[in-house]
Design a protein around this motif. Structure first.
Motif, PDB file in Angstrom:
ATOM      1  N   PRO A 126      70.741 124.634 113.077  1.00 17.28           N
ATOM      2  CA  PRO A 126      69.624 123.857 113.895  1.00 17.28           C
ATOM      3  C   PRO A 126      68.625 124.916 114.755  1.00 17.28           C
ATOM      4  N   VAL A 127      67.420 124.326 114.673  1.00 13.65           N
ATOM      5  CA  VAL A 127      66.319 125.036 115.365  1.00 13.65           C
ATOM      6  C   VAL A 127      65.859 123.791 116.378  1.00 13.65           C
ATOM      7  N   PHE A 128      66.621 123.470 117.571  1.00 14.20           N
ATOM      8  CA  PHE A 128      66.642 122.440 118.317  1.00 14.20           C
ATOM      9  C   PHE A 128      65.050 122.169 118.844  1.00 14.20           C
ATOM     10  N   SER A 129      64.766 120.886 119.136  1.00 15.21           N
ATOM     11  CA  SER A 129      63.424 120.641 119.701  1.00 15.21           C
ATOM     12  C   SER A 129      63.683 120.982 121.122  1.00 15.21           C
ATOM     13  N   ASP A 130      62.602 121.491 121.947  1.00 18.22           N
ATOM     14  CA  ASP A 130      62.481 121.984 123.233  1.00 18.22           C
ATOM     15  C   ASP A 130      62.874 120.937 124.277  1.00 18.22           C
ATOM     16  N   PHE A 131      62.476 119.542 123.962  1.00 15.60           N
ATOM     17  CA  PHE A 131      62.608 118.566 124.679  1.00 15.60           C
ATOM     18  C   PHE A 131      62.325 117.142 123.825  1.00 15.60           C
ATOM     19  N   VAL A 132      62.806 116.253 124.427  1.00 14.79           N
ATOM     20  CA  VAL A 132      62.448 114.675 123.814  1.00 14.79           C
ATOM     21  C   VAL A 132      61.594 114.331 124.790  1.00 14.79           C
ATOM     22  N   ILE A 133      60.419 113.519 124.328  1.00 15.29           N
ATOM     23  CA  ILE A 133      59.618 112.448 125.178  1.00 15.29           C
ATOM     24  C   ILE A 133      59.591 111.302 124.226  1.00 15.29           C
ATOM     25  N   CYS A 134      60.044 110.068 125.147  1.00 10.16           N
ATOM     26  CA  CYS A 134      60.354 108.917 124.577  1.00 10.16           C
ATOM     27  C   CYS A 134      60.006 107.682 125.454  1.00 10.16           C
ATOM     28  N   SER A 136      61.904 103.963 126.012  1.00  9.54           N
ATOM     29  CA  SER A 136      62.953 102.836 125.855  1.00  9.54           C
ATOM     30  C   SER A 136      62.862 101.841 126.888  1.00  9.54           C
ATOM     31  N   PRO A 137      63.139 100.398 126.752  1.00  7.77           N
ATOM     32  CA  PRO A 137      63.011  99.662 127.934  1.00  7.77           C
ATOM     33  C   PRO A 137      63.990  99.784 129.093  1.00  7.77           C
ATOM     34  N   ASP A 138      65.135 100.426 128.667  1.00  5.31           N
ATOM     35  CA  ASP A 138      65.897 100.831 130.004  1.00  5.31           C
ATOM     36  C   ASP A 138      65.664 102.010 130.807  1.00  5.31           C
ATOM     37  N   GLY A 139      64.780 102.958 130.067  1.00  2.00           N
ATOM     38  CA  GLY A 139      64.501 104.220 130.937  1.00  2.00           C
ATOM     39  C   GLY A 139      65.761 105.230 130.717  1.00  2.00           C
ATOM     40  N   ALA A 140      66.424 105.274 129.665  1.00  6.01           N
ATOM     41  CA  ALA A 140      67.567 106.010 129.547  1.00  6.01           C
ATOM     42  C   ALA A 140      66.930 107.579 129.230  1.00  6.01           C
ATOM     43  N   GLU A 141      67.662 108.551 129.823  1.00  9.44           N
ATOM     44  CA  GLU A 141      67.368 109.794 129.599  1.00  9.44           C
ATOM     45  C   GLU A 141      68.474 110.668 129.569  1.00  9.44           C
ATOM     46  N   ASN A 142      69.698 110.287 129.260  1.00  8.01           N
ATOM     47  CA  ASN A 142      70.850 110.986 129.270  1.00  8.01           C
ATOM     48  C   ASN A 142      71.909 110.263 128.465  1.00  8.01           C
ATOM     49  N   TYR A 143      72.926 110.781 128.073  1.00  8.63           N
ATOM     50  CA  TYR A 143      74.089 110.298 127.729  1.00  8.63           C
ATOM     51  C   TYR A 143      74.456 108.976 128.198  1.00  8.63           C
ATOM     52  N   PHE A 168      62.485 112.959 128.704  1.00  7.91           N
ATOM     53  CA  PHE A 168      61.542 112.513 129.538  1.00  7.91           C
ATOM     54  C   PHE A 168      61.277 110.910 128.925  1.00  7.91           C
ATOM     55  N   ASN A 169      61.688 109.989 129.550  1.00  3.96           N
ATOM     56  CA  ASN A 169      61.491 108.672 129.031  1.00  3.96           C
ATOM     57  C   ASN A 169      60.275 107.910 130.032  1.00  3.96           C
ATOM     58  N   LEU A 170      59.390 107.783 129.410  1.00  5.29           N
ATOM     59  CA  LEU A 170      58.145 107.219 129.819  1.00  5.29           C
ATOM     60  C   LEU A 170      58.204 105.921 130.573  1.00  5.29           C
ATOM     61  N   ASN A 172      60.189 105.562 133.014  1.00  2.00           N
ATOM     62  CA  ASN A 172      60.452 106.073 134.261  1.00  2.00           C
ATOM     63  C   ASN A 172      59.209 106.326 135.253  1.00  2.00           C
ATOM     64  N   ASP A 173      58.850 105.787 136.293  1.00  2.00           N
ATOM     65  CA  ASP A 173      57.682 106.062 136.885  1.00  2.00           C
ATOM     66  C   ASP A 173      57.250 107.452 137.379  1.00  2.00           C
ATOM     67  N   ASN A 174      58.547 108.336 137.460  1.00  2.00           N
ATOM     68  CA  ASN A 174      58.030 109.848 137.792  1.00  2.00           C
ATOM     69  C   ASN A 174      58.273 110.628 136.537  1.00  2.00           C
ATOM     70  N   CYS A 175      58.360 109.812 135.305  1.00  2.00           N
ATOM     71  CA  CYS A 175      58.264 110.923 134.154  1.00  2.00           C
ATOM     72  C   CYS A 175      57.335 111.678 133.867  1.00  2.00           C
ATOM     73  N   ILE A 176      56.010 111.400 134.051  1.00  2.00           N
ATOM     74  CA  ILE A 176      54.775 112.093 133.930  1.00  2.00           C
ATOM     75  C   ILE A 176      54.922 113.561 134.853  1.00  2.00           C
ATOM     76  N   GLU A 177      55.091 113.327 136.071  1.00  2.00           N
ATOM     77  CA  GLU A 177      55.078 114.442 137.074  1.00  2.00           C
ATOM     78  C   GLU A 177      56.361 115.493 136.823  1.00  2.00           C
ATOM     79  N   ARG A 178      57.449 115.046 136.243  1.00  2.00           N
ATOM     80  CA  ARG A 178      58.547 115.722 136.017  1.00  2.00           C
ATOM     81  C   ARG A 178      58.098 116.491 134.600  1.00  2.00           C
ATOM     82  N   PHE A 179      57.492 115.945 133.801  1.00  2.00           N
ATOM     83  CA  PHE A 179      57.102 116.568 132.468  1.00  2.00           C
ATOM     84  C   PHE A 179      56.008 117.587 132.731  1.00  2.00           C
ATOM     85  N   LYS A 180      55.121 117.256 133.793  1.00  2.00           N
ATOM     86  CA  LYS A 180      54.166 118.335 133.688  1.00  2.00           C
ATOM     87  C   LYS A 180      54.759 119.523 134.453  1.00  2.00           C
ATOM     88  N   LYS A 181      55.892 119.269 135.418  1.00  2.00           N
ATOM     89  CA  LYS A 181      56.580 120.327 136.186  1.00  2.00           C
ATOM     90  C   LYS A 181      57.232 121.333 135.045  1.00  2.00           C
TER      91      LYS A 181
END
Length: 185
Positions: A126-134, A136-143, A168-170, A172-181
């Protein structure tokens, strides 16, 4: 310089304002040299594809999925059908889907191609993705935060979580700020 990849995916039913953000994010990431990995489903996937403007790897569960990209597929534009799922695919899916062995052939193919959206073309090397941006209605970001409402996106989120890849699940309210960071912008 090595290529950088990200996984851009999510629900088929996505609010229009979130879909617009996805397209804008994909356009920005394209301009930064990132290559999108997605699955050509309606909604979130298509919004990311639009912004990536072809700088993408699109993984299809079967030829003609979503009425596009009939065989033979043109890998020079990054469209891949993943019909020959390997034992490794099956092992990975079993790790993240409690009912993997009971899924119908079509549903299973949809989940199996999600593996490539995170792993890349070759699950054995594998050449893994660096991150996932997505989205989902529940805001899931981990297992552990995945639920029935996460839908098929949960397969990729769980795989990313096991590989310590940020999600990073869009929803969630803080997603964009965390993603920019994360991107240091």
């Amino acid at each position: 310089m090595d290529k950088e990849y990200y996984t851009g995916i999510g629900s088929r039913e996505v609010p229009p304002e979130i879909a617009a953000k996805m397209t804008k994010i994909a356009r920005y990431l394209r301009n930064q040299g990132y290559i999108l990995r997605s699955g050509h489903a309606d909604g979130s996937d298509m919004a990311f594809e639009l912004g990536s403007m072809g700088d993408s790897e699109i993984y299809l569960p079967w030829s003609g999925f979503n009425k596009q990209y009939n065989m033979p597929l043109d890998q020079s534009i990054g469209v891949y059908q993943v019909p020959n799922f390997t034992t490794k695919h099956e092992e990975i899916l079993s790790d993240v889907h409690p009912l993997a062995s009971t899924l119908s052939k079509g549903v299973k193919a949809l989940h199996l191609r999600n593996i490539n959206q995170v792993y890349g073309k070759d699950v054995e090397n594998p050449v893994f993705s660096d991150f996932v941006i997505c989205f989902s209605p529940d805001g899931a970001e981990n297992y552990r935060s995945c639920s029935r409402d996460t839908g098929g996106t949960g397969t990729a989120i769980k795989i990313a979580s096991l590989q310590m890849i940020p999600v990073f699940n869009l929803k969630n309210d803080n997603c964009i700020e965390r993603f920019k960071k994360y991107l240091k912008i």
